[in-house]
Design a protein around this motif. Structure first.
Motif, PDB file in Angstrom:
ATOM      1  N   ALA A 430       0.846  -1.207   0.000  1.00  0.00           N
ATOM      2  CA  ALA A 430       0.000   0.000   0.000  1.00  0.00           C
ATOM      3  C   ALA A 430       0.871   1.243   0.000  1.00  0.00           C
ATOM      4  CB  ALA A 430      -0.922  -0.001   1.217  1.00  0.00           C
ATOM      5  N   ILE A 431       0.498   2.180  -0.833  1.00  0.00           N
ATOM      6  CA  ILE A 431       1.177   3.486  -0.876  1.00  0.00           C
ATOM      7  C   ILE A 431       0.141   4.555  -0.545  1.00  0.00           C
ATOM      8  CG2 ILE A 431       2.295   5.188  -2.358  1.00  0.00           C
ATOM      9  CD1 ILE A 431       3.623   2.969  -3.873  1.00  0.00           C
ATOM     10  N   TYR A 432       0.465   5.352   0.467  1.00  0.00           N
ATOM     11  CA  TYR A 432      -0.434   6.419   0.907  1.00  0.00           C
ATOM     12  C   TYR A 432       0.159   7.758   0.472  1.00  0.00           C
ATOM     13  CZ  TYR A 432      -2.125   2.668   3.929  1.00  0.00           C
ATOM     14  OH  TYR A 432      -2.616   1.491   4.412  1.00  0.00           O
ATOM     15  N   LEU A 433      -0.617   8.517  -0.280  1.00  0.00           N
ATOM     16  CA  LEU A 433      -0.149   9.796  -0.819  1.00  0.00           C
ATOM     17  C   LEU A 433      -0.923  10.943  -0.172  1.00  0.00           C
ATOM     18  CD1 LEU A 433       0.123   8.850  -4.615  1.00  0.00           C
ATOM     19  CD2 LEU A 433       1.931   8.848  -2.887  1.00  0.00           C
ATOM     20  N   GLU A 434      -0.194  11.981   0.214  1.00  0.00           N
ATOM     21  CA  GLU A 434      -0.798  13.180   0.792  1.00  0.00           C
ATOM     22  C   GLU A 434      -0.651  14.385  -0.115  1.00  0.00           C
ATOM     23  OE1 GLU A 434      -2.561  13.332   3.429  1.00  0.00           O
ATOM     24  OE2 GLU A 434      -2.176  11.405   4.387  1.00  0.00           O
ATOM     25  N   GLU A 435       0.526  14.517  -0.746  1.00  0.00           N
ATOM     26  CA  GLU A 435       0.789  15.696  -1.583  1.00  0.00           C
ATOM     27  C   GLU A 435       0.302  15.520  -3.006  1.00  0.00           C
ATOM     28  OE1 GLU A 435       4.954  16.389  -1.283  1.00  0.00           O
ATOM     29  OE2 GLU A 435       4.936  16.566   0.910  1.00  0.00           O
ATOM     30  N   LEU A 436       0.102  14.244  -3.420  1.00  0.00           N
ATOM     31  CA  LEU A 436      -0.368  13.928  -4.788  1.00  0.00           C
ATOM     32  C   LEU A 436       0.554  14.522  -5.849  1.00  0.00           C
ATOM     33  CD1 LEU A 436      -4.242  14.373  -4.389  1.00  0.00           C
ATOM     34  CD2 LEU A 436      -2.822  12.358  -3.958  1.00  0.00           C
ATOM     35  N   THR A 437       1.843  14.233  -5.713  1.00  0.00           N
ATOM     36  CA  THR A 437       2.833  14.693  -6.686  1.00  0.00           C
ATOM     37  C   THR A 437       3.626  13.501  -7.198  1.00  0.00           C
ATOM     38  OG1 THR A 437       4.518  15.080  -4.986  1.00  0.00           O
ATOM     39  CG2 THR A 437       3.066  16.931  -5.541  1.00  0.00           C
ATOM     40  N   THR A 438       4.247  13.675  -8.356  1.00  0.00           N
ATOM     41  CA  THR A 438       5.078  12.611  -8.925  1.00  0.00           C
ATOM     42  C   THR A 438       6.286  12.345  -8.047  1.00  0.00           C
ATOM     43  OG1 THR A 438       4.403  13.412 -11.123  1.00  0.00           O
ATOM     44  CG2 THR A 438       6.241  11.865 -11.028  1.00  0.00           C
ATOM     45  N   ALA A 439       6.860  13.394  -7.478  1.00  0.00           N
ATOM     46  CA  ALA A 439       8.040  13.209  -6.616  1.00  0.00           C
ATOM     47  C   ALA A 439       7.690  12.365  -5.391  1.00  0.00           C
ATOM     48  CB  ALA A 439       8.575  14.571  -6.192  1.00  0.00           C
ATOM     49  N   GLU A 440       6.506  12.605  -4.808  1.00  0.00           N
ATOM     50  CA  GLU A 440       6.088  11.819  -3.654  1.00  0.00           C
ATOM     51  C   GLU A 440       5.866  10.366  -4.041  1.00  0.00           C
ATOM     52  OE1 GLU A 440       2.667  11.924  -0.134  1.00  0.00           O
ATOM     53  OE2 GLU A 440       2.261  12.800  -2.118  1.00  0.00           O
ATOM     54  N   LEU A 441       5.250  10.131  -5.213  1.00  0.00           N
ATOM     55  CA  LEU A 441       5.009   8.764  -5.683  1.00  0.00           C
ATOM     56  C   LEU A 441       6.328   8.037  -5.917  1.00  0.00           C
ATOM     57  CD1 LEU A 441       3.094   6.544  -6.688  1.00  0.00           C
ATOM     58  CD2 LEU A 441       3.136   7.661  -8.943  1.00  0.00           C
ATOM     59  N   SER A 442       7.294   8.703  -6.544  1.00  0.00           N
ATOM     60  CA  SER A 442       8.597   8.079  -6.803  1.00  0.00           C
ATOM     61  C   SER A 442       9.297   7.714  -5.498  1.00  0.00           C
ATOM     62  CB  SER A 442       9.474   9.030  -7.627  1.00  0.00           C
ATOM     63  OG  SER A 442       8.870   9.333  -8.863  1.00  0.00           O
ATOM     64  N   LYS A 443       9.217   8.612  -4.521  1.00  0.00           N
ATOM     65  CA  LYS A 443       9.894   8.351  -3.247  1.00  0.00           C
ATOM     66  C   LYS A 443       9.267   7.159  -2.530  1.00  0.00           C
ATOM     67  CE  LYS A 443      11.638  10.725   0.835  1.00  0.00           C
ATOM     68  NZ  LYS A 443      11.779  12.026   1.541  1.00  0.00           N
ATOM     69  N   LYS A 444       7.936   7.052  -2.538  1.00  0.00           N
ATOM     70  CA  LYS A 444       7.272   5.943  -1.871  1.00  0.00           C
ATOM     71  C   LYS A 444       7.574   4.619  -2.577  1.00  0.00           C
ATOM     72  CE  LYS A 444       5.271   8.547   1.207  1.00  0.00           C
ATOM     73  NZ  LYS A 444       3.832   8.800   1.286  1.00  0.00           N
ATOM     74  N   ILE A 445       7.621   4.627  -3.906  1.00  0.00           N
ATOM     75  CA  ILE A 445       7.960   3.409  -4.653  1.00  0.00           C
ATOM     76  C   ILE A 445       9.388   2.978  -4.338  1.00  0.00           C
ATOM     77  CG2 ILE A 445       8.343   2.468  -6.966  1.00  0.00           C
ATOM     78  CD1 ILE A 445       6.015   4.202  -7.932  1.00  0.00           C
ATOM     79  N   ALA A 446      10.304   3.936  -4.306  1.00  0.00           N
ATOM     80  CA  ALA A 446      11.704   3.614  -4.003  1.00  0.00           C
ATOM     81  C   ALA A 446      11.834   3.044  -2.593  1.00  0.00           C
ATOM     82  CB  ALA A 446      12.558   4.871  -4.151  1.00  0.00           C
ATOM     83  N   THR A 447      11.062   3.576  -1.647  1.00  0.00           N
ATOM     84  CA  THR A 447      11.128   3.077  -0.267  1.00  0.00           C
ATOM     85  C   THR A 447      10.639   1.642  -0.173  1.00  0.00           C
ATOM     86  OG1 THR A 447      10.761   5.323   0.582  1.00  0.00           O
ATOM     87  CG2 THR A 447      10.359   3.505   2.094  1.00  0.00           C
ATOM     88  N   ILE A 448       9.562   1.330  -0.883  1.00  0.00           N
ATOM     89  CA  ILE A 448       8.987  -0.017  -0.807  1.00  0.00           C
ATOM     90  C   ILE A 448       9.935  -1.064  -1.381  1.00  0.00           C
ATOM     91  CG2 ILE A 448       7.175  -1.477  -1.788  1.00  0.00           C
ATOM     92  CD1 ILE A 448       5.229   0.783  -1.337  1.00  0.00           C
ATOM     93  N   PHE A 449      10.572  -0.762  -2.516  1.00  0.00           N
ATOM     94  CA  PHE A 449      11.406  -1.745  -3.190  1.00  0.00           C
ATOM     95  C   PHE A 449      12.887  -1.565  -2.880  1.00  0.00           C
ATOM     96  CE2 PHE A 449       7.539  -1.432  -5.791  1.00  0.00           C
ATOM     97  CZ  PHE A 449       7.106  -2.741  -5.666  1.00  0.00           C
ATOM     98  N   SER A 450      13.175  -0.791  -1.792  1.00  0.00           N
ATOM     99  CA  SER A 450      14.536  -0.694  -1.246  1.00  0.00           C
ATOM    100  C   SER A 450      15.552  -0.244  -2.283  1.00  0.00           C
ATOM    101  CB  SER A 450      14.961  -2.047  -0.653  1.00  0.00           C
ATOM    102  OG  SER A 450      14.068  -2.433   0.369  1.00  0.00           O
ATOM    103  N   ILE A 451      15.212   0.793  -3.038  1.00  0.00           N
ATOM    104  CA  ILE A 451      16.160   1.402  -3.965  1.00  0.00           C
ATOM    105  C   ILE A 451      16.209   2.891  -3.677  1.00  0.00           C
ATOM    106  CG2 ILE A 451      15.820  -0.337  -5.765  1.00  0.00           C
ATOM    107  CD1 ILE A 451      14.002   1.650  -7.211  1.00  0.00           C
ATOM    108  N   SER A 452      17.197   3.544  -4.229  1.00  0.00           N
ATOM    109  CA  SER A 452      17.322   4.978  -4.026  1.00  0.00           C
ATOM    110  C   SER A 452      16.376   5.726  -4.963  1.00  0.00           C
ATOM    111  CB  SER A 452      18.770   5.420  -4.286  1.00  0.00           C
ATOM    112  OG  SER A 452      18.867   6.824  -4.267  1.00  0.00           O
ATOM    113  N   GLN A 453      15.840   6.825  -4.466  1.00  0.00           N
ATOM    114  CA  GLN A 453      14.928   7.612  -5.305  1.00  0.00           C
ATOM    115  C   GLN A 453      15.654   8.174  -6.517  1.00  0.00           C
ATOM    116  OE1 GLN A 453      13.091  10.892  -3.296  1.00  0.00           O
ATOM    117  NE2 GLN A 453      11.812  11.471  -5.033  1.00  0.00           N
ATOM    118  N   ASN A 454      16.962   8.405  -6.389  1.00  0.00           N
ATOM    119  CA  ASN A 454      17.726   8.952  -7.512  1.00  0.00           C
ATOM    120  C   ASN A 454      17.856   7.958  -8.661  1.00  0.00           C
ATOM    121  OD1 ASN A 454      18.153  11.306  -6.036  1.00  0.00           O
ATOM    122  ND2 ASN A 454      20.021  10.500  -5.091  1.00  0.00           N
TER     123      ASN A 454
END
Length: 503
Positions: A430-454
Motif C-alpha cells: 500500500a502506498i499512501y499519498l498526501e501531496e499527490l505529486t510525482t516526486a512523492e510517488l517516486s519516493k514511496k515506490i523507491a522506499t517499498i522496493f529498497s532502492i534509491s529515489q535517484n
C-alpha cells in the motif's frame, strides 16, 4: 620684709584651701546620688540630636494596598494575625489600590505593573513539602486549579495569564492610576491537606500573597515593588458563612472583659506587608510567553517523517520506538515520547507521571484547564482522534514477483491434473499519498522496493495498446483511489537509473 613674708604665707594657705574646696565639690557632683542619665539626656545638645532622627512610630509608606472583600474572624486575639474564611469556588474581590504619596515612584506613572497572586501554605512545615503536597492534590483532582481568576467579573485586568505548571498562581498587568479589581476563586479546601479529615475548622490555613513588579530597562517585569499577604481558611460552599456565624456566637457568650482580648471583626481584610515570594524564576518579559520548563530527558529514538509509505508505518529497515497512538497499555516513558513527538514537549513535565490510561481519561474540559484553550483542544484531538485518512491510496506489486507466482501456480496445476491451487499469493504494497505529486510517488515506490529515489528517472503508466504515458502531477491527482498496479522496470541506456512502468 617680715610683712612681705607673712603676706606670702597667707596667700599660699588661701590657695590651698580653695583647691581643697574645689576637689570636694567635684566629688559631690560625681557621687552616685547626684548622677542621673535622664538629666544628662535632658541637656540641650542631646535634645537637638534627637530632633534630627525620624520618629519611632513613623512606618514606611507602602506604594500599594490590597483589600480582600471578605470579613475577618472575630475569634482572633489582639496580637495575632487576622484570619479570613472563604468558600470554595466563590469569587472574592481583591481591590488593587495605588497608595503612593505625591512624588513616590514617578517612574511607574502612566505605566503598567505586573502583580502575581498565589495561594500558599501558612504552615512552615507544609511550605517545605509544598511541591509534593500540590502534586498529590493535582493527582486526586486532575484538570483543576487551586487558584483561578474570574475574568468576566474582574475590572482593569490586562492580559491575565495562568501557568500550567503553577496551579496556585495567576498573574496580570494593571494600571495603578485606574480602578482595578481582581476576582479570585480558591478551589482547594483546608481539610484536603490534613492527615485526617476533621472538617473545615481543623483544616490547615493558607496565605494569599500578592507580589507586584515594575518594568526594567529590558521591558521585563522583574523589579520588585511591593508584597503583601493575609491568612485564610477555605471551606466547602457555605461552610465559611457557618464558621463565621459560629465564631460570632462564641464571642457573644464571652464577658466584656474577655472580649477586650480579641480583635473586632472587620468587613474587609487588608493584606499586610511581607517579604517577596522567593520563587520568581518564571517571571518573564511577556505575560503571553509560553512558560519554560526543564527539558525532560527521553531516550534517543528515530521519529518517522511524513515521507513514510504509510501515515502509521515507518519505512522498512528503520527502527521505531515512539508510539504512534496512545492506548491504555502505553507506559509512562512511551507517553512522554508521544508528547514530544506530537509537539507537546512543553507539558511533558506536567504529565511526567501520566501513563496512556491516565491521559486518555482526561476530558476536553480537563485539558483546556490544564493546557489552555489552544493547546488543550489540540491535545484532546490528538488523544481521541483516529489517524487522518490519506488523500490517495494505491496498491502496487512488482512484476517479477507476480510472474514468479504465476509460474508456480501453473506448475502446481499441471502436477495436479488441472486442479486449481489457491496457495499462490500476490503480495501488494500500500502506498499512501498526501501531496499527490510525482516526486512523492517516486519516493514511496523507491522506499517499498529498497532502492534509491535517484535511481528512478521517470515514471510511466501503461495506456491503451501498450503505450507508455508519462506520469505527472495532474495524472496523480486523477488516479482512482485504491487502484492496483503491477510495477515493471526498464533499464535506462544512458544512465544507471531505471524507468518505472505502472501497468
Amino acid at each position: 620684709m617680715a610683712w612681705v613674708l607673712k603676706m606670702d604665707e597667707d596667700i599660699e594657705s588661701g590657695l590651698v584651701h580653695e583647691f581643697d574646696s574645689s576637689l570636694s565639690g567635684i566629688g559631690q557632683e560625681l557621687g552616685s546620688g547626684a548622677y542621673s542619665m535622664s538629666d544628662v539626656l535632658a541637656l540641650p545638645i542631646f535634645k537637638q540630636e534627637d530632633s534630627n532622627l525620624p520618629p519611632e512610630n513613623e512606618s514606611k509608606h507602602p506604594p500599594f494596598q490590597y483589600v480582600l472583600y471578605a470579613a475577618t474572624s472575630p475569634a482572633i486575639k489582639l496580637h495575632d494575625e487576622t484570619l479570613t474564611y472563604l468558600n470554595q469556588g466563590q469569587s472574592y474581590e481583591v481591590r488593587m489600590l495605588d497608595n503612593r504619596k505625591i512624588g513616590d515612584l514617578p517612574e511607574i506613572s502612566g505605566k503598567m505593573v505586573k502583580s502575581i497572586i498565589r495561594v500558599v501554605f501558612h504552615d512552615r512545615r507544609l511550605q517545605y513539602t509544598e511541591h509534593e503536597q500540590l502534586q498529590g492534590w493535582k493527582w486526586n483532582r486532575p484538570g483543576d486549579r487551586l487558584l483561578d481568576l474570574d475574568i468576566p467579573m474582574s475590572v482593569g485586568i490586562i492580559d491575565p495569564q495562568t501557568n500550567p505548571a503553577q496551579l496556585n498562581t495567576i498573574e496580570f498587568l494593571w494600571d495603578p492610576a485606574k480602578h482595578t479589581s481582581a476576582f479570585i476563586q480558591v478551589h482547594c479546601i483546608s481539610t484536603e491537606f490534613t492527615p485526617r479529615k476533621h472538617g473545615g475548622e481543623k483544616g490547615v490555613p493558607f496565605r494569599i500573597q500578592i507580589d507586584t513588579f515594575k518594568e526594567n530597562e529590558s521591558g521585563e517585569y522583574t523589579e520588585h515593588l511591593h508584597s503583601a499577604s493575609c491568612q485564610i481558611k477555605v471551606f466547602k460552599p457555605k461552610g465559611a458563612d457557618r464558621k463565621q456565624k459560629t465564631d460570632r456566637e462564641k464571642m457573644d457568650k464571652r464577658t466584656a472583659q474577655e472580649k477586650e482580648k480579641y480583635q473586632p471583626s472587620y468587613e474587609t481584610t487588608i493584606l499586610t506587608e511581607c517579604s517577596p515570594w522567593p520563587d520568581n524564576a518564571y517571571v518573564n518579559s511577556s505575560p503571553s510567553t509560553t512558560p519554560a520548563f526543564a527539558t525532560v530527558q527521553v531516550a534517543a529514538c528515530s521519529v518517522p517523517d511524513s515521507n513514510s509509505s504509510s501515515p502509521n508505518h515507518q519505512g522498512e529497515g528503520t527502527p521505531q520506538c515512539v508510539v504512534e497512538q496512545l492506548c491504555p497499555a502505553t507506559t509512562i516513558q512511551e507517553a512522554q515520547q508521544w508528547l514530544h513527538k506530537n509537539r507537546f514537549a512543553t507539558y511533558a513535565r506536567l504529565f511526567s507521571n501520566f501513563s496512556g490510561s491516565d491521559l486518555l481519561k482526561l476530558t476536553r474540559d480537563d485539558l483546556v484547564q490544564i493546557c489552555g484553550s489552544a493547546d488543550g483542544i489540540r491535545l484532546f484531538n490528538a488523544l481521541k482522534a483516529r489517524s487522518v485518512r490519506p488523500r490517495l491510496t494505491i496498491y502496487v506489486c512488482q512484476e517479477s514477483q507476480r510472474a514468479q507466482n504465476i509460474s508456480q501456480l501453473v506448475g502446481s496445476r499441471d502436477s495436479e491434473n488441472g486442479k486449481g491451487d489457491s496457495r499462490a499469493i500476490y503480495v501488494y504494497h500500500a502506498i499512501y499519498l498526501e501531496e499527490l505529486t510525482t516526486a512523492e510517488l517516486s519516493k514511496k515506490i523507491a522506499t517499498i522496493f529498497s532502492i534509491s529515489q535517484n535511481q528512478i528517472n521517470q515514471v510511466y503508466r501503461q495506456g491503451p495498446t501498450g503505450i507508455h504515458v508519462l506520469v505527472n502531477d495532474q495524472m496523480v491527482h486523477n488516479l482512482q483511489d485504491e487502484s492496483c498496479f503491477v510495477i515493471s522496470t526498464i533499464k535506462d541506456e544512458n544512465t544507471e537509473g531505471f524507468h518505472v512502468i505502472l501497468k
